[in-house]
Design a protein around this motif. Structure first.
Motif, PDB file in Angstrom:
ATOM      1  N   PHE A 181       0.826  -1.206   0.000  1.00  0.00           N
ATOM      2  CA  PHE A 181       0.000   0.000   0.000  1.00  0.00           C
ATOM      3  C   PHE A 181       0.864   1.262   0.000  1.00  0.00           C
ATOM      4  CE2 PHE A 181      -2.428   3.305   2.268  1.00  0.00           C
ATOM      5  CZ  PHE A 181      -3.551   3.373   1.455  1.00  0.00           C
ATOM      6  N   LEU A 182       1.943   1.231   0.762  1.00  0.00           N
ATOM      7  CA  LEU A 182       2.830   2.396   0.802  1.00  0.00           C
ATOM      8  C   LEU A 182       3.509   2.616  -0.552  1.00  0.00           C
ATOM      9  CD1 LEU A 182       4.404   1.935   4.327  1.00  0.00           C
ATOM     10  CD2 LEU A 182       2.687   3.617   3.624  1.00  0.00           C
ATOM     11  N   ALA A 183       3.810   1.541  -1.262  1.00  0.00           N
ATOM     12  CA  ALA A 183       4.438   1.654  -2.583  1.00  0.00           C
ATOM     13  C   ALA A 183       3.448   2.164  -3.622  1.00  0.00           C
ATOM     14  CB  ALA A 183       5.007   0.309  -3.009  1.00  0.00           C
ATOM     15  N   VAL A 184       2.226   1.622  -3.605  1.00  0.00           N
ATOM     16  CA  VAL A 184       1.165   2.035  -4.528  1.00  0.00           C
ATOM     17  C   VAL A 184      -0.135   2.062  -3.727  1.00  0.00           C
ATOM     18  CG1 VAL A 184      -0.115   1.517  -6.630  1.00  0.00           C
ATOM     19  CG2 VAL A 184       2.320   0.982  -6.513  1.00  0.00           C
ATOM     20  N   PRO A 185      -0.579   3.229  -3.300  1.00  0.00           N
ATOM     21  CA  PRO A 185      -1.792   3.319  -2.482  1.00  0.00           C
ATOM     22  C   PRO A 185      -3.046   3.042  -3.317  1.00  0.00           C
ATOM     23  CG  PRO A 185      -0.887   5.498  -2.892  1.00  0.00           C
ATOM     24  CD  PRO A 185       0.070   4.524  -3.478  1.00  0.00           C
ATOM     25  N   PHE A 186      -3.423   1.778  -3.363  1.00  0.00           N
ATOM     26  CA  PHE A 186      -4.483   1.281  -4.246  1.00  0.00           C
ATOM     27  C   PHE A 186      -5.888   1.641  -3.776  1.00  0.00           C
ATOM     28  CE2 PHE A 186      -2.809  -2.066  -1.490  1.00  0.00           C
ATOM     29  CZ  PHE A 186      -3.934  -2.416  -0.761  1.00  0.00           C
ATOM     30  N   ALA A 187      -6.027   2.280  -2.623  1.00  0.00           N
ATOM     31  CA  ALA A 187      -7.335   2.705  -2.111  1.00  0.00           C
ATOM     32  C   ALA A 187      -7.185   4.031  -1.375  1.00  0.00           C
ATOM     33  CB  ALA A 187      -7.903   1.647  -1.167  1.00  0.00           C
ATOM     34  N   ARG A 188      -8.288   4.735  -1.268  1.00  0.00           N
ATOM     35  CA  ARG A 188      -8.267   5.986  -0.501  1.00  0.00           C
ATOM     36  C   ARG A 188      -8.188   5.723   0.995  1.00  0.00           C
ATOM     37  NH1 ARG A 188     -12.909   9.133  -3.855  1.00  0.00           N
ATOM     38  NH2 ARG A 188     -11.709   9.330  -5.774  1.00  0.00           N
ATOM     39  N   LEU A 189      -8.675   4.547   1.392  1.00  0.00           N
ATOM     40  CA  LEU A 189      -8.587   4.131   2.787  1.00  0.00           C
ATOM     41  C   LEU A 189      -8.426   2.621   2.817  1.00  0.00           C
ATOM     42  CD1 LEU A 189      -8.793   4.823   5.857  1.00  0.00           C
ATOM     43  CD2 LEU A 189     -11.243   4.355   5.643  1.00  0.00           C
ATOM     44  N   LEU A 190      -7.444   2.159   3.572  1.00  0.00           N
ATOM     45  CA  LEU A 190      -7.208   0.733   3.777  1.00  0.00           C
ATOM     46  C   LEU A 190      -7.410   0.423   5.251  1.00  0.00           C
ATOM     47  CD1 LEU A 190      -6.133  -2.132   3.041  1.00  0.00           C
ATOM     48  CD2 LEU A 190      -3.818  -1.207   3.374  1.00  0.00           C
ATOM     49  N   CYS A 191      -8.204  -0.605   5.529  1.00  0.00           N
ATOM     50  CA  CYS A 191      -8.420  -1.087   6.887  1.00  0.00           C
ATOM     51  C   CYS A 191      -7.868  -2.500   6.967  1.00  0.00           C
ATOM     52  CB  CYS A 191      -9.899  -1.079   7.238  1.00  0.00           C
ATOM     53  SG  CYS A 191     -10.237  -1.804   8.859  1.00  0.00           S
ATOM     54  N   VAL A 192      -6.876  -2.701   7.837  1.00  0.00           N
ATOM     55  CA  VAL A 192      -6.242  -4.009   7.995  1.00  0.00           C
ATOM     56  C   VAL A 192      -6.532  -4.540   9.391  1.00  0.00           C
ATOM     57  CG1 VAL A 192      -4.073  -5.303   7.930  1.00  0.00           C
ATOM     58  CG2 VAL A 192      -4.366  -3.291   6.463  1.00  0.00           C
ATOM     59  N   GLU A 193      -7.106  -5.738   9.444  1.00  0.00           N
ATOM     60  CA  GLU A 193      -7.312  -6.407  10.717  1.00  0.00           C
ATOM     61  C   GLU A 193      -6.093  -7.279  10.980  1.00  0.00           C
ATOM     62  OE1 GLU A 193     -10.170  -9.787  12.659  1.00  0.00           O
ATOM     63  OE2 GLU A 193     -11.114  -8.317  11.336  1.00  0.00           O
ATOM     64  N   HIS A 194      -5.545  -7.177  12.191  1.00  0.00           N
ATOM     65  CA  HIS A 194      -4.368  -7.975  12.522  1.00  0.00           C
ATOM     66  C   HIS A 194      -4.278  -8.166  14.029  1.00  0.00           C
ATOM     67  CE1 HIS A 194      -1.918  -4.354  13.674  1.00  0.00           C
ATOM     68  NE2 HIS A 194      -2.803  -3.778  12.891  1.00  0.00           N
ATOM     69  N   ARG A 195      -3.520  -9.161  14.397  1.00  0.00           N
ATOM     70  CA  ARG A 195      -3.292  -9.418  15.819  1.00  0.00           C
ATOM     71  C   ARG A 195      -2.426  -8.290  16.373  1.00  0.00           C
ATOM     72  NH1 ARG A 195      -1.449 -15.247  16.671  1.00  0.00           N
ATOM     73  NH2 ARG A 195       0.139 -14.498  15.267  1.00  0.00           N
ATOM     74  N   ARG A 196      -2.695  -7.901  17.586  1.00  0.00           N
ATOM     75  CA  ARG A 196      -1.970  -6.804  18.227  1.00  0.00           C
ATOM     76  C   ARG A 196      -0.470  -7.057  18.250  1.00  0.00           C
ATOM     77  NH1 ARG A 196      -0.767  -6.091  23.572  1.00  0.00           N
ATOM     78  NH2 ARG A 196      -2.094  -7.838  24.113  1.00  0.00           N
ATOM     79  N   THR A 197      -0.075  -8.318  18.339  1.00  0.00           N
ATOM     80  CA  THR A 197       1.349  -8.657  18.402  1.00  0.00           C
ATOM     81  C   THR A 197       1.991  -8.796  17.021  1.00  0.00           C
ATOM     82  OG1 THR A 197       0.773 -11.000  18.591  1.00  0.00           O
ATOM     83  CG2 THR A 197       1.159  -9.771  20.650  1.00  0.00           C
ATOM     84  N   ASP A 198       1.216  -8.628  15.958  1.00  0.00           N
ATOM     85  CA  ASP A 198       1.764  -8.633  14.594  1.00  0.00           C
ATOM     86  C   ASP A 198       2.002  -7.181  14.189  1.00  0.00           C
ATOM     87  OD1 ASP A 198       1.533 -11.382  14.442  1.00  0.00           O
ATOM     88  OD2 ASP A 198      -0.329 -11.344  13.283  1.00  0.00           O
ATOM     89  N   PRO A 199       3.224  -6.692  14.338  1.00  0.00           N
ATOM     90  CA  PRO A 199       3.471  -5.269  14.082  1.00  0.00           C
ATOM     91  C   PRO A 199       3.356  -4.923  12.598  1.00  0.00           C
ATOM     92  CG  PRO A 199       5.541  -6.400  14.451  1.00  0.00           C
ATOM     93  CD  PRO A 199       4.436  -7.407  14.707  1.00  0.00           C
ATOM     94  N   LEU A 200       2.900  -3.718  12.348  1.00  0.00           N
ATOM     95  CA  LEU A 200       2.845  -3.180  10.991  1.00  0.00           C
ATOM     96  C   LEU A 200       3.894  -2.088  10.854  1.00  0.00           C
ATOM     97  CD1 LEU A 200      -0.997  -2.772  10.368  1.00  0.00           C
ATOM     98  CD2 LEU A 200       0.478  -4.707   9.829  1.00  0.00           C
ATOM     99  N   PRO A 201       4.323  -1.797   9.633  1.00  0.00           N
ATOM    100  CA  PRO A 201       5.250  -0.673   9.453  1.00  0.00           C
ATOM    101  C   PRO A 201       4.615   0.619   9.963  1.00  0.00           C
ATOM    102  CG  PRO A 201       5.033  -1.958   7.432  1.00  0.00           C
ATOM    103  CD  PRO A 201       3.996  -2.464   8.378  1.00  0.00           C
ATOM    104  N   ALA A 202       5.429   1.500  10.482  1.00  0.00           N
ATOM    105  CA  ALA A 202       4.938   2.795  10.950  1.00  0.00           C
ATOM    106  C   ALA A 202       4.487   3.618   9.749  1.00  0.00           C
ATOM    107  CB  ALA A 202       6.025   3.534  11.710  1.00  0.00           C
TER     108      ALA A 202
END
Length: 143
Positions: free
Chosen positions: A101-122
């Protein structure tokens, strides 16, 4: 869904790792113009097709049988208004999706569900909602 409700009417929605299609079908019920559901697992695809048929939503939905990360890799910026993703936990897929998504923002808003312990990029401007051990992380295209 209530967090993004004002963005749904008339939206082009993407449901990645769609499973049974619950998120995409909910978006249709709330007025989305069209939903594209991306799923690769045969059993989930059967359930997804059955749900589309039962709800009579086939004309407003497109099912794509492929790997979700491969699919988004072929999208242009702004291809969708709203994208939902519920990737399997613990496999690094949520993080890989955010990188795409950061490389090519394919949506105006992205909602990602993930486990709290699965970190995402800042991501500057991202916000979260916590539900027990689950996080919903919302991202908009970087400026």
């Amino acid at each position: 869904m209530s967090s993004v409700a004002p963005r749904i009417p008339g939206a082009r929605v993407l449901d990645l790792f769609a499973g049974s299609g619950a998120l995409g079908l909910e978006a249709l019920s709330r007025g989305a113009e069209h939903v594209t559901l991306v799923e690769n697992a045969p059993s989930a695809l059967r359930a997804l097709q059955a749900n589309l048929t039962a709800l009579g939503a086939g004309e407003r939905a497109t099912v794509v049988r492929t790997d979700a990360l491969r699919y988004v890799g072929g999208l242009e910026a702004g291809a969708f208004d709203l994208a939902f993703a519920d990737p399997p936990y613990g496999k690094g897929l949520a993080s890989a999706l955010v990188e795409s998504f950061l490389a090519v923002p394919f949506a105006r808003l992205l909602c990602v569900e993930h486990r709290r312990t699965d970190p995402l990029p800042a991501v500057p401007g991202a916000w979260e909602r916590r539900y027990g051990d689950t996080l919903l992380t919302f991202l908009t295209p970087p400026e």
